[in-house]
Design a protein around this motif. Structure first.
Motif, PDB file in Angstrom:
ATOM      1  N   GLU A 108       0.744  -1.229  -0.045  1.00 18.11           N
ATOM      2  CA  GLU A 108      -0.057  -0.086   0.106  1.00 18.11           C
ATOM      3  C   GLU A 108       0.819   1.200  -0.066  1.00 18.11           C
ATOM      4  N   VAL A 109       0.475   2.193  -0.644  1.00 16.03           N
ATOM      5  CA  VAL A 109       1.168   3.543  -0.686  1.00 16.03           C
ATOM      6  C   VAL A 109       0.028   4.526  -0.142  1.00 16.03           C
ATOM      7  N   GLY A 110       0.779   5.090   1.026  1.00 15.64           N
ATOM      8  CA  GLY A 110      -0.326   6.140   1.819  1.00 15.64           C
ATOM      9  C   GLY A 110      -1.115   4.976   2.643  1.00 15.64           C
ATOM     10  N   ASN A 111      -2.277   5.774   3.153  1.00 13.33           N
ATOM     11  CA  ASN A 111      -3.180   5.141   4.028  1.00 13.33           C
ATOM     12  C   ASN A 111      -4.760   5.802   3.697  1.00 13.33           C
ATOM     13  N   HIS A 112      -5.430   5.256   4.695  1.00 11.75           N
ATOM     14  CA  HIS A 112      -6.945   5.540   4.242  1.00 11.75           C
ATOM     15  C   HIS A 112      -7.359   7.104   4.029  1.00 11.75           C
ATOM     16  N   ASP A 113      -6.561   8.005   4.905  1.00 12.03           N
ATOM     17  CA  ASP A 113      -6.846   9.313   4.718  1.00 12.03           C
ATOM     18  C   ASP A 113      -5.898  10.096   3.926  1.00 12.03           C
ATOM     19  N   ASN A 114      -4.993   9.434   3.328  1.00  7.57           N
ATOM     20  CA  ASN A 114      -4.011  10.374   2.786  1.00  7.57           C
ATOM     21  C   ASN A 114      -3.134   9.211   1.975  1.00  7.57           C
ATOM     22  N   HIS A 115      -3.278   9.379   0.549  1.00  8.44           N
ATOM     23  CA  HIS A 115      -2.674   8.622  -0.464  1.00  8.44           C
ATOM     24  C   HIS A 115      -2.787   9.341  -1.789  1.00  8.44           C
ATOM     25  N   PRO A 116      -2.060   8.946  -2.604  1.00  3.91           N
ATOM     26  CA  PRO A 116      -1.808   9.320  -4.276  1.00  3.91           C
ATOM     27  C   PRO A 116      -3.411   9.307  -4.823  1.00  3.91           C
ATOM     28  N   GLU A 117      -3.413  10.017  -6.097  1.00  2.34           N
ATOM     29  CA  GLU A 117      -4.779   9.840  -6.622  1.00  2.34           C
ATOM     30  C   GLU A 117      -4.842   8.369  -6.968  1.00  2.34           C
ATOM     31  N   GLU A 118      -6.145   7.761  -6.991  1.00  2.00           N
ATOM     32  CA  GLU A 118      -6.431   6.492  -7.257  1.00  2.00           C
ATOM     33  C   GLU A 118      -5.703   5.640  -8.526  1.00  2.00           C
ATOM     34  N   GLU A 119      -5.677   6.800  -9.782  1.00  2.00           N
ATOM     35  CA  GLU A 119      -5.023   6.112 -10.984  1.00  2.00           C
ATOM     36  C   GLU A 119      -3.595   6.010 -10.717  1.00  2.00           C
ATOM     37  N   GLU A 120      -2.997   6.980 -10.048  1.00  2.00           N
ATOM     38  CA  GLU A 120      -1.704   6.696  -9.614  1.00  2.00           C
ATOM     39  C   GLU A 120      -1.289   5.745  -9.012  1.00  2.00           C
ATOM     40  N   CYS A 121      -1.998   5.396  -7.967  1.00  2.00           N
ATOM     41  CA  CYS A 121      -1.784   4.163  -6.936  1.00  2.00           C
ATOM     42  C   CYS A 121      -1.954   2.861  -7.688  1.00  2.00           C
ATOM     43  N   VAL A 122      -2.758   3.059  -8.750  1.00  2.00           N
ATOM     44  CA  VAL A 122      -3.161   1.733  -9.529  1.00  2.00           C
ATOM     45  C   VAL A 122      -1.764   1.425 -10.329  1.00  2.00           C
ATOM     46  N   GLU A 123      -1.549   2.477 -10.795  1.00  2.00           N
ATOM     47  CA  GLU A 123      -0.103   2.335 -11.727  1.00  2.00           C
ATOM     48  C   GLU A 123       1.130   1.668 -10.900  1.00  2.00           C
ATOM     49  N   ILE A 124       1.323   2.318  -9.771  1.00  2.36           N
ATOM     50  CA  ILE A 124       2.620   2.057  -8.867  1.00  2.36           C
ATOM     51  C   ILE A 124       2.258   0.457  -8.554  1.00  2.36           C
ATOM     52  N   LEU A 125       1.100   0.274  -8.096  1.00  2.41           N
ATOM     53  CA  LEU A 125       0.924  -1.049  -7.729  1.00  2.41           C
ATOM     54  C   LEU A 125       0.687  -2.369  -9.009  1.00  2.41           C
ATOM     55  N   GLN A 126       0.516  -1.742  -9.899  1.00  2.00           N
ATOM     56  CA  GLN A 126       0.672  -2.687 -11.159  1.00  2.00           C
ATOM     57  C   GLN A 126       2.183  -2.937 -11.573  1.00  2.00           C
ATOM     58  N   GLU A 127       2.989  -1.945 -11.345  1.00  2.00           N
ATOM     59  CA  GLU A 127       4.377  -1.789 -11.462  1.00  2.00           C
ATOM     60  C   GLU A 127       5.022  -2.813 -10.696  1.00  2.00           C
ATOM     61  N   TYR A 128       4.492  -2.805  -9.204  1.00  2.00           N
ATOM     62  CA  TYR A 128       5.020  -3.316  -8.353  1.00  2.00           C
ATOM     63  C   TYR A 128       5.036  -4.974  -8.514  1.00  2.00           C
ATOM     64  N   LEU A 129       3.674  -5.201  -8.958  1.00  2.00           N
ATOM     65  CA  LEU A 129       3.447  -6.624  -9.235  1.00  2.00           C
ATOM     66  C   LEU A 129       4.261  -7.201 -10.350  1.00  2.00           C
ATOM     67  N   GLU A 130       4.275  -6.650 -11.359  1.00  2.00           N
ATOM     68  CA  GLU A 130       5.163  -6.893 -12.485  1.00  2.00           C
ATOM     69  C   GLU A 130       6.595  -7.245 -11.972  1.00  2.00           C
ATOM     70  N   LYS A 131       7.370  -6.424 -11.435  1.00  2.00           N
ATOM     71  CA  LYS A 131       8.449  -6.268 -10.807  1.00  2.00           C
ATOM     72  C   LYS A 131       8.767  -7.763  -9.823  1.00  2.00           C
ATOM     73  N   PHE A 132       7.553  -7.868  -8.970  1.00  2.00           N
ATOM     74  CA  PHE A 132       7.768  -8.765  -8.234  1.00  2.00           C
ATOM     75  C   PHE A 132       7.938 -10.440  -8.830  1.00  2.00           C
ATOM     76  N   ARG A 133       7.113 -10.362  -9.841  1.00  2.00           N
ATOM     77  CA  ARG A 133       7.130 -11.565 -10.685  1.00  2.00           C
ATOM     78  C   ARG A 133       8.438 -11.815 -10.961  1.00  2.00           C
ATOM     79  N   GLU A 134       8.979 -10.733 -11.629  1.00  2.00           N
ATOM     80  CA  GLU A 134      10.321 -10.853 -12.496  1.00  2.00           C
ATOM     81  C   GLU A 134      11.452 -11.123 -11.341  1.00  2.00           C
ATOM     82  N   LYS A 135      11.437 -10.433 -10.246  1.00  2.00           N
ATOM     83  CA  LYS A 135      12.448 -10.513  -9.313  1.00  2.00           C
ATOM     84  C   LYS A 135      12.562 -11.659  -8.369  1.00  2.00           C
ATOM     85  N   PHE A 136      11.362 -12.173  -7.915  1.00  2.00           N
ATOM     86  CA  PHE A 136      11.001 -13.135  -7.231  1.00  2.00           C
ATOM     87  C   PHE A 136      10.478 -14.524  -7.726  1.00  2.00           C
TER      88      PHE A 136
END
Length: 316
Positions: free
Chosen positions: A121-149
């Motif tokens: 998670e990036v941020g918390n319930h009260d304070n986080h980047p815009e939803e679209e940016e959160c999704v982009e970051i999390l999708q990048e994380y998932l892609e890198k997780f598959r690749e690195k681990f």
């Protein structure tokens, strides 16, 4: 540069009840199975709480792998390997089955959890980047997780956007750690391999990804009562032991934490794990570090007061 809290929690375990100490796994909840969500909401209502989930919002989530039961997970990760193993056996009593293998997981010399869980998670319930940016970051994380681990086989995964009442956008990954015969044979001086060519093993998965438990440190030897053992010269006897703080699992945890940090920096976001788990407002860089320094000073002063109090008690 913006600053947010961030978390990559791994293997949250139940703190009480019949499952205390066990990794909390709910595959059906992660993919918003209607029957499971109805059950969980009913429990919330029984406790006098507002239902956590609204199935009318579940369409907003992004789903990937969807194994929903232990049997589905086993078949997804080990099914083909088991077929290859059984087809090579000339005697029927040497063949294995899902039931036999899953029993091994639970009753081996070191019982193993088949399924592990990670929440990012990036941020918390009260304070986080815009939803679209959160999704982009999390999708990048998932892609890198598959690749690195690659030895952490993902079996159930979703980006949740429907928990806006109690949480921000987050990625929830269920994975199975495996070692494979193929990667084993690529290692230097590999030992003889027995059994299926894909096997459950957290230590084996970490080793095949390059993590090591060889780091050692010198520590004071202690007797059965926990007292330090002294040598003939009156000095503590020192012994060598594994450096668990920098062992394979710790290295793995540092890497998956660092992965989130690196991705966020590309989005001009600094993740502060110091604040993780606390509700804090977003601040500019100067205010953020000023507050962090003040907190450190306060902690140091409190510690100093405790030391002074203890010294006065000893002197008295």
């Amino acid at each position: 540069m913006r600053t947010y809290t961030g978390s990559t929690s791994n293997d949250d375990r139940a703190k009480k009840g019949p499952n205390a100490g066990k990794i909390m796994v709910n595959l059906k909840e992660n993919i918003r199975d209607p029957a499971e969500i109805a059950k969980l909401n009913a429990r919330s209502i029984a406790r006098g709480e507002e239902p956590r989930y609204d199935l009318n919002e579940a369409w907003r989530n992004i789903y990937y792998e969807k194994c929903a039961t232990d049997e589905e997970v086993f078949d997804y990760v080990f099914g083909e390997s088991m077929e290859r193993y059984n087809s090579a056996q000339k005697r029927s009593d040497r063949k294995t089955s899902m039931e036999k293998e899953m029993q091994k997981f639970k009753s081996g010399k070191v019982p193993q959890d088949m399924i592990h869980c990670m929440i990012v998670e990036v941020g918390n319930h009260d304070n986080h980047p815009e939803e679209e940016e959160c999704v982009e970051i999390l999708q990048e994380y998932l892609e890198k997780f598959r690749e690195k681990f690659p030895n952490m086989r993902i079996v159930n995964c979703a980006i949740h956007l429907d928990e806006f009442k109690k949480g921000g956008p987050h990625l929830q990954i269920y994975y199975v750690p495996v070692k494979t015969k193929e990667r084993h044979e690529e290692m230097e001086n590999p030992k003889k391999w027995n059994g299926m060519d894909v096997q459950l093993s957290m230590s084996g998965a970490l080793e095949q990804m390059g993590y090591s438990n060889e780091a050692k440190i010198w520590v004071e030897k202690k007797d059965e009562n926990g007292d330090v053992v002294l040598g003939e010269d009156g000095e503590p006897v020192m012994v060598q032991t594994h450096d668990y703080k920098n062992g394979a699992m710790s290295q793995f945890q540092k890497d998956f934490n660092g992965l989130l940090d690196a991705i966020c920096l590309e989005h001009d976001i600094r993740i502060d794990h110091y604040m993780s788990g606390k509700k804090v407002e977003h601040s500019d860089t100067y205010d953020f570090y000023s507050g962090k320094i003040n907190n450190n000073v306060k902690q140091a002063l409190r510690y100093s007061e405790q030391v002074e109090k203890r010294l006065s008690e000893l002197i008295a």
